[in-house]
Design a protein around this motif. Structure first.
Motif, mmCIF file in Angstrom:
data_model
loop_
_atom_site.group_PDB
_atom_site.id
_atom_site.type_symbol
_atom_site.label_atom_id
_atom_site.label_comp_id
_atom_site.label_asym_id
_atom_site.label_seq_id
_atom_site.Cartn_x
_atom_site.Cartn_y
_atom_site.Cartn_z
ATOM 1 N N ALA A 1 68.961 -55.681 36.072
ATOM 2 C CA ALA A 1 69.573 -54.698 36.967
ATOM 3 C C ALA A 1 71.084 -54.890 37.017
ATOM 4 O O ALA A 1 71.857 -53.919 36.996
ATOM 5 C CB ALA A 1 68.973 -54.811 38.363
ATOM 6 N N GLU A 2 71.527 -56.136 37.087
ATOM 7 C CA GLU A 2 72.965 -56.416 37.079
ATOM 8 C C GLU A 2 73.592 -56.004 35.754
ATOM 9 O O GLU A 2 74.719 -55.493 35.719
ATOM 10 C CB GLU A 2 73.192 -57.905 37.352
ATOM 11 C CG GLU A 2 72.812 -58.325 38.765
ATOM 12 C CD GLU A 2 72.838 -59.831 38.962
ATOM 13 O OE1 GLU A 2 72.904 -60.265 40.130
ATOM 14 O OE2 GLU A 2 72.780 -60.575 37.953
ATOM 15 N N LEU A 3 72.853 -56.200 34.669
ATOM 16 C CA LEU A 3 73.320 -55.787 33.341
ATOM 17 C C LEU A 3 73.476 -54.265 33.290
ATOM 18 O O LEU A 3 74.492 -53.743 32.785
ATOM 19 C CB LEU A 3 72.324 -56.258 32.291
ATOM 20 C CG LEU A 3 72.682 -56.043 30.820
ATOM 21 C CD1 LEU A 3 73.831 -56.961 30.409
ATOM 22 C CD2 LEU A 3 71.456 -56.311 29.939
ATOM 23 N N ALA A 4 72.488 -53.548 33.807
ATOM 24 C CA ALA A 4 72.561 -52.084 33.836
ATOM 25 C C ALA A 4 73.759 -51.617 34.647
ATOM 26 O O ALA A 4 74.430 -50.641 34.286
ATOM 27 C CB ALA A 4 71.264 -51.505 34.413
ATOM 28 N N ASN A 5 74.042 -52.310 35.722
ATOM 29 C CA ASN A 5 75.160 -51.927 36.569
ATOM 30 C C ASN A 5 76.502 -52.151 35.868
ATOM 31 O O ASN A 5 77.431 -51.356 36.013
ATOM 32 C CB ASN A 5 75.112 -52.707 37.880
ATOM 33 C CG ASN A 5 75.873 -52.023 38.991
ATOM 34 O OD1 ASN A 5 75.610 -50.858 39.307
ATOM 35 N ND2 ASN A 5 76.835 -52.726 39.579
ATOM 36 N N ARG A 6 76.591 -53.225 35.089
ATOM 37 C CA ARG A 6 77.840 -53.509 34.373
ATOM 38 C C ARG A 6 78.135 -52.470 33.306
ATOM 39 O O ARG A 6 79.297 -52.184 33.020
ATOM 40 C CB ARG A 6 77.792 -54.910 33.730
ATOM 41 C CG ARG A 6 77.876 -56.041 34.713
ATOM 42 C CD ARG A 6 78.332 -57.332 34.056
ATOM 43 N NE ARG A 6 77.441 -57.804 33.011
ATOM 44 C CZ ARG A 6 76.354 -58.522 33.217
ATOM 45 N NH1 ARG A 6 76.000 -58.834 34.463
ATOM 46 N NH2 ARG A 6 75.601 -58.927 32.215
ATOM 47 N N PHE B 1 69.506 -54.629 45.053
ATOM 48 C CA PHE B 1 70.826 -54.712 44.433
ATOM 49 C C PHE B 1 71.286 -53.334 43.951
ATOM 50 O O PHE B 1 72.428 -52.920 44.207
ATOM 51 C CB PHE B 1 70.795 -55.689 43.255
ATOM 52 C CG PHE B 1 71.999 -55.601 42.355
ATOM 53 C CD1 PHE B 1 73.201 -56.186 42.732
ATOM 54 C CD2 PHE B 1 71.938 -54.912 41.154
ATOM 55 C CE1 PHE B 1 74.325 -56.081 41.910
ATOM 56 C CE2 PHE B 1 73.042 -54.807 40.329
ATOM 57 C CZ PHE B 1 74.249 -55.396 40.716
ATOM 58 N N LEU B 2 70.412 -52.613 43.249
ATOM 59 C CA LEU B 2 70.775 -51.306 42.715
ATOM 60 C C LEU B 2 71.092 -50.315 43.828
ATOM 61 O O LEU B 2 72.018 -49.497 43.693
ATOM 62 C CB LEU B 2 69.650 -50.777 41.827
ATOM 63 C CG LEU B 2 69.449 -51.536 40.515
ATOM 64 C CD1 LEU B 2 68.103 -51.180 39.898
ATOM 65 C CD2 LEU B 2 70.575 -51.235 39.534
ATOM 66 N N LYS B 3 70.336 -50.369 44.919
ATOM 67 C CA LYS B 3 70.615 -49.476 46.034
ATOM 68 C C LYS B 3 71.966 -49.792 46.662
ATOM 69 O O LYS B 3 72.717 -48.871 47.021
ATOM 70 C CB LYS B 3 69.483 -49.559 47.075
ATOM 71 C CG LYS B 3 68.213 -48.839 46.619
ATOM 72 C CD LYS B 3 67.162 -48.773 47.710
ATOM 73 C CE LYS B 3 66.423 -50.081 47.889
ATOM 74 N NZ LYS B 3 65.278 -49.966 48.822
ATOM 75 N N ARG B 4 72.294 -51.063 46.776
ATOM 76 C CA ARG B 4 73.606 -51.440 47.311
ATOM 77 C C ARG B 4 74.728 -50.930 46.414
ATOM 78 O O ARG B 4 75.813 -50.576 46.890
ATOM 79 C CB ARG B 4 73.714 -52.951 47.459
ATOM 80 C CG ARG B 4 72.894 -53.541 48.592
ATOM 81 C CD ARG B 4 73.345 -54.940 48.935
ATOM 82 N NE ARG B 4 73.265 -55.853 47.795
ATOM 83 C CZ ARG B 4 72.179 -56.559 47.473
ATOM 84 N NH1 ARG B 4 71.073 -56.446 48.209
ATOM 85 N NH2 ARG B 4 72.180 -57.364 46.440
ATOM 86 N N GLU B 5 74.452 -50.882 45.114
ATOM 87 C CA GLU B 5 75.459 -50.430 44.143
ATOM 88 C C GLU B 5 75.416 -48.924 43.912
ATOM 89 O O GLU B 5 76.133 -48.406 43.057
ATOM 90 C CB GLU B 5 75.246 -51.155 42.803
ATOM 91 C CG GLU B 5 75.510 -52.648 42.859
ATOM 92 C CD GLU B 5 76.978 -52.969 43.138
ATOM 93 O OE1 GLU B 5 77.849 -52.182 42.696
ATOM 94 O OE2 GLU B 5 77.244 -53.993 43.784
ATOM 95 N N ASN B 6 74.593 -48.222 44.669
ATOM 96 C CA ASN B 6 74.453 -46.769 44.521
ATOM 97 C C ASN B 6 74.094 -46.384 43.090
ATOM 98 O O ASN B 6 74.596 -45.387 42.549
ATOM 99 C CB ASN B 6 75.749 -46.054 44.947
ATOM 100 C CG ASN B 6 76.157 -46.406 46.363
ATOM 101 O OD1 ASN B 6 75.376 -46.236 47.290
ATOM 102 N ND2 ASN B 6 77.375 -46.919 46.520
ATOM 103 N N ASN B 7 73.208 -47.159 42.503
ATOM 104 C CA ASN B 7 72.800 -46.922 41.125
ATOM 105 C C ASN B 7 71.394 -46.313 41.093
ATOM 106 O O ASN B 7 70.658 -46.364 42.081
ATOM 107 C CB ASN B 7 72.838 -48.224 40.318
ATOM 108 C CG ASN B 7 73.150 -47.991 38.851
ATOM 109 O OD1 ASN B 7 72.926 -46.901 38.341
ATOM 110 N ND2 ASN B 7 73.668 -49.006 38.185
#
Length: 381
Positions: free
Chosen positions: A167-172, A201-207
């Motif tokens: 998920a962090e990778l997708a966000n980057r 995590f993804l919801k916090r990042e609006n992803n």
């Protein structure tokens, strides 16, 4: 309504119609010939067949077992030849080319980076190779007079423990080719709630993220994906039919979950041929997509795994046309549904709908009207 509404599209019209694909696995769509060549180049000796035609048939027959678990076993061979940068680049480029040739104008293609590390690549190198491959495939399509845009969905495996990392990778990489996140793999015994940290995590990042749910497992999987995890879309979601009751007189009653899914316009990434292989439906004519379309769920049509199902977007629509009498109007409805549900910005989705999809279908319909007018004139003579 005119008679045009009821005329089924031809195979050529279906192929040329602008289609939108939201659920397609990169490692489930390789060309058999590419698998054979990559196996030779990488020294992989595990292929069950060495001739492309026979290998393609083996994949389809092996995936026809009716078991999701056995269906997933076929991916051992495709992933085995996708362990180098060059292989990933080639497979991604060919994927974009093949989809464009089939009339797909927008696609979200998913894959699990963690399954491509055996050759020494890092997660970042995997993502960059695939992104570059998609861009190359788009370029080749343009050279051939076709247009397509491909976005990547990074998938984490349900049985593993790397969801947050992926998920962090997708966000980057969200601004350089990756449009969202997904989890996949066997549903039974591996609920999406095991990966709540990734979804939070993804919801916090609006992803954006979708979740494989309601394919081989039932309503609890769908409920957890939506209410515990907050999925934007349901990967398959076909088992929502279990919460819909059809009486002998044809009247329909929706349960609370089905009503919620329809009322909230939650997209269903339906994959008819694949659903038959995994036992979610007995035939295309009995597939829940027919009823879900009538009830105006946010249904979309997808391929899932083109190699294992021996399919394409055109093939899926041909089957649906034969089973339900769908027309170009229906195809446009499904395509607009999918584009509305894509993980790219609103203005870009709107531009695809108004500048590509609707004009494309209007042109096909005008061709039909011209043909009908000519035919009528000839008959009057």
């Amino acid at each position: 309504m005119t008679s045009q509404t009821y005329r089924p599209p031809t195979a050529d019209q279906i192929r040329r119609a602008p289609k939108v694909l939201l659920h397609d696995h990169l490692d489930g769509g390789l060309r058999p010939g590419t698998i054979v060549e990559l196996a030779r180049e990488t020294g992989y000796e595990g292929l069950p067949e060495s001739e492309p035609d026979k290998l393609g048939l083996w994949f389809r027959e092996s995936a026809d077992s009716g078991s999701l678990e056995r269906y997933l076993e076929t991916f051992a061979h495709t992933c085995a030849v996708m362990q180098t940068r060059d292989a990933l680049f080639r497979v991604a480029a060919e994927c974009a080319e093949d989809l464009a040739l089939d009339g797909v104008v927008y696609a979200e293609v998913r894959y699990a980076p963690e399954q491509h590390l055996e050759g020494g690549l890092s997660l970042e190198e995997v993502v960059e190779a695939v992104n570059e491959g998609f861009k190359e495939g788009e370029r080749r399509a343009r050279q051939a007079g076709r247009r397509i845009r491909v976005g990547a969905l990074l998938t984490a495996m349900r049985h593993a423990a790397r969801a947050l990392e992926i998920a962090e990778l997708a966000n980057r990489y969200r601004d350089s080719g990756v449009v969202g996140f997904d989890i996949a793999g066997a549903e039974a015994g591996f609920p999406p709630t095991r990966h709540l940290d990734a979804f939070e995590f993804l919801k916090r990042e609006n992803n954006h993220f979708t979740i494989h749910a309601g394919e081989a497992f039932g309503l609890p999987s769908i409920w957890q994906a939506l209410q515990w995890c907050g999925a934007d879309r349901l990967g398959h979601g076909v088992r929502i039919i279990d919460d819909i009751e059809v009486a002998d007189d044809g009247s329909v009653t929706l349960g609370r979950l089905a009503s919620y899914v329809r009322d909230k316009r939650i997209p269903l990434e339906l994959c008819p041929s694949s659903n038959l292989q995994t036992g979610a439906a007995a035939s295309i004519a009995e597939h829940p997509i027919g009823l879900l379309r009538k009830l105006h769920f946010r249904a979309t049509v997808n391929t899932d795994n083109r190699l294992m199902s021996g399919t394409s977007m055109s093939r899926e629509f041909e089957l649906l046309t034969e089973a339900f009498g769908y027309t170009l109007d229906d195809m446009q409805w499904f395509s607009v549904n999918a584009m509305k549900s894509a993980f790219i910005p609103f203005d870009e989705r709107l531009a695809m709908i108004n500048d590509v999809i609707k004009p494309g279908y209007a042109e096909l319909k005008s061709e039909w009207l011209f043909t009908q007018t000519a035919t009528t004139s000839e008959s009057l003579d």
